[in-house]
Enzyme design. Structure first.
Site, PDB file in Angstrom:
ATOM      1  N   ASP A 314       0.567  -1.391  -0.173  1.00 37.04           N
ATOM      2  CA  ASP A 314      -0.036  -0.008   0.272  1.00 37.04           C
ATOM      3  C   ASP A 314       1.068   0.961   0.358  1.00 37.04           C
ATOM      4  OD1 ASP A 314      -2.236  -1.479   0.236  1.00 37.04           O
ATOM      5  OD2 ASP A 314      -1.720  -1.470   2.342  1.00 37.04           O
ATOM      6  N   THR A 315       0.532   1.720  -0.858  1.00 34.37           N
ATOM      7  CA  THR A 315       1.830   3.074  -1.222  1.00 34.37           C
ATOM      8  C   THR A 315       1.597   4.123  -0.516  1.00 34.37           C
ATOM      9  OG1 THR A 315       0.375   3.804  -3.188  1.00 34.37           O
ATOM     10  CG2 THR A 315       2.060   2.266  -3.077  1.00 34.37           C
ATOM     11  N   CYS A 316       0.362   4.662  -0.160  1.00 34.48           N
ATOM     12  CA  CYS A 316       0.271   5.516   0.881  1.00 34.48           C
ATOM     13  C   CYS A 316       0.454   5.924   2.496  1.00 34.48           C
ATOM     14  CB  CYS A 316      -0.795   6.173   0.409  1.00 34.48           C
ATOM     15  SG  CYS A 316      -1.851   6.211  -0.644  1.00 34.48           S
ATOM     16  N   PHE A 317       1.554   6.120   3.135  1.00 38.74           N
ATOM     17  CA  PHE A 317       2.117   5.204   4.033  1.00 38.74           C
ATOM     18  C   PHE A 317       2.970   6.340   4.003  1.00 38.74           C
ATOM     19  CE2 PHE A 317       5.120   3.101   1.839  1.00 38.74           C
ATOM     20  CZ  PHE A 317       6.465   3.913   2.813  1.00 38.74           C
TER      21      PHE A 317
END
Length: 317
Positions: A314-317
């Site tokens: 999950d790239t939204c971190f």
């Protein structure tokens, strides 16, 4: 919400500023970097002559294209400068591999023959330095080395030929004029991308204060725009959190040992898979942006048959 639109490779890219949604910025910046370095479509950046000839330093770098000096190209370099400014303000790296030949004039420093050698070793050592070695009594050696091949022109990094005097493409350099040729050729080469640098600097200063450039060195600006290419696993571990798993779990230990055994290129590929760009913040302080903490989160998930599961990010971190 703020939107801007840019056509790249025939596609419409949109970037939206949304709190907590920096993936858009990272992904768009990555795509734009690849497009800017596309020699056939947007020839703003080209391989250094050293890379083209597989010699010397900076074979992994690109430089500005001297012939890309039309009004359209100038506007593109200004836009690239704005993207660099956005990268600095948002800590969203724009991965451009540029040598000091570009970074130094961006912070107001002059270039030297050493900077030229670092991007075009063949020309500096094979022509400029050789000319300096000939003394007043060495005309036979000069003729034996150059013959009539040294003309009153100079070849730029993108193979553009520039005449140093009218009709220079067909006029051989005489021994008595060797120092004049050397000085003029060096001057032209050191300034071959000045127009592009000025345009990019203008774009950069439209986003960040120009006073900032006056106190930065070339390495400082490069790190702020592009980060550093080396992935520090210890730094990454310090900014990793865990959900439904513990750092002491056996498989988590296997994961970190595997990353430590990766080459830097493999580590960058992993970071790109997990974060949509190839570089991470280069210091602990850079992991906090605008009060928001950047982190890598490792989440546990139950599978009926774990051996059938693929890696997930999950790239939204």
């Amino acid at each position: 919400k703020q939107w801007y639109q840019r056509r790249v490779h025939g596609k419409q890219w949109y970037q939206r500023r949304v709190h907590g949604k920096q993936w858009y910025q990272r992904r768009v910046h990555g795509e734009l970097t690849e497009s800017v370095e596309g020699v056939s479509t947007l020839p703003l950046l080209i391989p250094t002559p050293n890379k083209q000839q597989a010699i010397g330093e900076n074979r992994d770098k690109t430089i500005f294209a001297p012939r890309a000096d039309s009004s359209l190209h100038v506007s593109m370099y200004e836009f690239l400068g704005r993207l660099m400014g956005i990268a600095i303000r948002t800590n969203t790296f724009l991965t451009v591999n540029l040598p000091d030949f570009v970074w130094k004039p961006l912070v107001g420093l002059g270039l030297t023959i050493k900077d030229l050698e670092d991007v075009d070793q063949s020309f500096v050592r094979g022509v400029l330095q050789k000319l300096s070695e000939f003394g007043d009594g060495d005309e036979p050696d000069f003729r034996a080395f150059f013959g009539d091949a040294l003309l009153w022109n100079v070849v730029l990094s993108d193979k553009t030929v520039v005449a140093l005097r009218p009709g220079g493409e067909e006029e051989a350099v005489h021994f008595a004029d060797r120092q004049e040729y050397r000085d003029e050729a060096l001057r032209i080469r050191l300034n071959e991308v000045q127009k592009q640098v000025v345009a990019l600097r203008n774009g950069l200063m439209s986003v960040i204060p120009k006073q900032l450039l006056h106190i930065l060195g070339p390495r400082d600006l490069e790190r702020m725009v592009s980060g550093i290419p080396e992935i520090d696993i210890g730094l990454l571990k310090r900014h990793t959190e865990y959900g439904n798993v513990k750092e002491s779990d056996a498989h988590i230990g296997y994961f970190w040992r595997t990353l430590e055994e990766f080459t830097q290129e493999e580590r960058r590929k992993f970071i790109k898979f997990a974060w949509a760009q190839e570089r991470i913040p280069s210091s602990d302080a850079q992991w906090v942006v605008g009060g928001h903490k950047i982190r890598m989160l490792i989440k546990g998930k139950e599978y009926e048959n774990p051996d059938t599961a693929f890696p997930r990010a999950d790239t939204c971190f």
